[in-house]
Design a protein around this motif. Structure first.
Motif, PDB file in Angstrom:
ATOM      1  N   HIS A  91     -50.104  65.699  -9.278  1.00 18.41           N
ATOM      2  CA  HIS A  91     -49.422  64.607  -9.981  1.00 18.41           C
ATOM      3  C   HIS A  91     -48.159  64.234  -9.216  1.00 18.41           C
ATOM      4  N   ARG A 133     -51.297  58.470 -16.087  1.00 15.89           N
ATOM      5  CA  ARG A 133     -51.681  59.710 -15.437  1.00 15.89           C
ATOM      6  C   ARG A 133     -53.155  59.660 -15.045  1.00 15.89           C
ATOM      7  N   GLU A 172     -52.654  61.664  -5.296  1.00 15.18           N
ATOM      8  CA  GLU A 172     -53.743  62.295  -6.036  1.00 15.18           C
ATOM      9  C   GLU A 172     -54.926  61.367  -6.277  1.00 15.18           C
ATOM     10  N   ARG A 174     -54.105  55.321  -9.370  1.00 18.07           N
ATOM     11  CA  ARG A 174     -53.484  55.297 -10.689  1.00 18.07           C
ATOM     12  C   ARG A 174     -53.216  53.842 -11.067  1.00 18.07           C
ATOM     13  N   ASP A 201     -50.627  69.098 -14.302  1.00 18.24           N
ATOM     14  CA  ASP A 201     -50.043  67.836 -13.860  1.00 18.24           C
ATOM     15  C   ASP A 201     -48.901  67.359 -14.760  1.00 18.24           C
TER      16      ASP A 201
END
Length: 325
Positions: free
Chosen positions: A10, A60, A105, A108, A302
């Protein structure tokens, strides 16, 4: 020296970089500040311009997919069109509500929202504010009976609220088998009780729920006019669950019982609950408690570090669940 490329779970975005990239895609004044305001299930930034403030949410990666995000934003845009007091999404210049961002990651999504006027009262919620909040929730429920979406969203049913949650909790407390068994027993009791009282799957008893209405997810003006925000846990379910979710949060905040009752009175001033719905509220309070635990357990790595879930965390929530019985 050996160098390693290590995966990121994250990432936290730099506010200045968000101004230079993401925020330029929205029809707002040029921001002079973008600061991380709150880190939770999603990352929330306060965006300041010369004219007004906004909220930037960066979702997230491991929480909601694009389809679920689109459902929430479409719902909020609809409520805004219907003049309901909610923080609404701001459209990009191309008409879309989300901006895709490639994070370390993975992909998003970011969205910009209007800033809710006023301030959060949290545990200082009073009778009048509680009553008004109940009225607003009832009006939102009524308004959402007319909402239709082409996007999907998890249903707030037994499988999601309870079965999914116990799997997440169990993964963290494999050494507490006796307590996990107690949770499982309570889940079976909740399921049995809900089956016994036979709630309807039709409106107005059933429909889209906000999922997390409480005094921390609303701002009140000096005239006690509320604006609701954070529909991140919305989904189709029994409306009595929304009331139970408020009561669960209020009990955790130790808000006086008479103030909590004012919320139900305000709700019923707009829509009268039937006997079955009233009977379901204590059951849904227990379900909400387990679901909140599951959501927290799902955020390991995360958002919440593993060390946060010590024995005291589980003991405290076990005690609350026993109190709800």
């Amino acid at each position: 020296m050996t160098q390693f490329v290590i995966p990121v779970i994250h990432s936290i975005f730099d506010g200045a970089a968000l101004i230079a990239t993401v925020l330029g895609e929205y029809s707002i004044q040029q921001p002079y500040s973008c600061k991380l305001y709150k880190r939770g299930l999603n990352d929330t930034y306060l965006v300041e311009t010369e004219g007004e403030n906004y909220i930037l949410r960066v979702y997230r990666r491991s929480w909601h997919n694009k389809e679920e995000i689109d459902f929430e934003l479409e719902l909020l845009a609809f409520l805004h069109q219907q003049q309901q007091p909610i923080a609404y999404p701001i459209a990009r210049t191309d008409g879309n509500f989300t901006t895709e961002v490639l994070a370390p990651e993975g992909v998003r999504y970011a969205s910009v929202f209007s800033y809710a006027p006023g301030y959060a009262v949290n545990e200082k919620l009073d009778h009048k504010q509680s009553y008004t909040l109940g009225e607003v929730l009832a009006k939102i429920h009524q308004t959402l009976n007319k909402f239709q979406s082409s996007f999907s969203r998890p249903v707030l049913n037994n499988e999601y609220l309870l079965d999914w949650s116990i799997l997440k909790i169990k993964s963290l407390y494999q050494d507490r088998a006796k307590d996990i068994n107690y949770f499982q027993q309570q889940i079976e009791i909740i399921k049995s009780q809900l089956l016994e009282i036979k709630l309807s799957l039709l409106a107005p008893e059933y429909g889209i729920c906000v999922g997390d209405v409480h005094s921390g997810n609303a701002h009140f003006t000096k005239q006690n006019q509320p604006t609701l925000f954070d529909f991140d846990q919305c989904g189709y379910g029994w409306r009595a669950f929304d009331i139970a979710k408020f009561l669960h949060a209020a009990m955790k905040m130790k808000i006086d019982i008479t103030v909590r009752h004012s919320f139900i009175e305000g709700y019923q001033a707009i829509r009268q609950l039937n006997e079955t719905e009233i009977a379901s509220i204590p059951i849904f309070i227990k379900a909400a408690h387990i679901w909140v635990m599951g959501i927290s357990a799902n955020a390991v790595d995360d958002v919440l570090a593993y060390g946060w879930f010590d024995n005291d965390w589980l003991d405290g929530r076990l005690s609350m669940l026993r109190d709800f019985e």
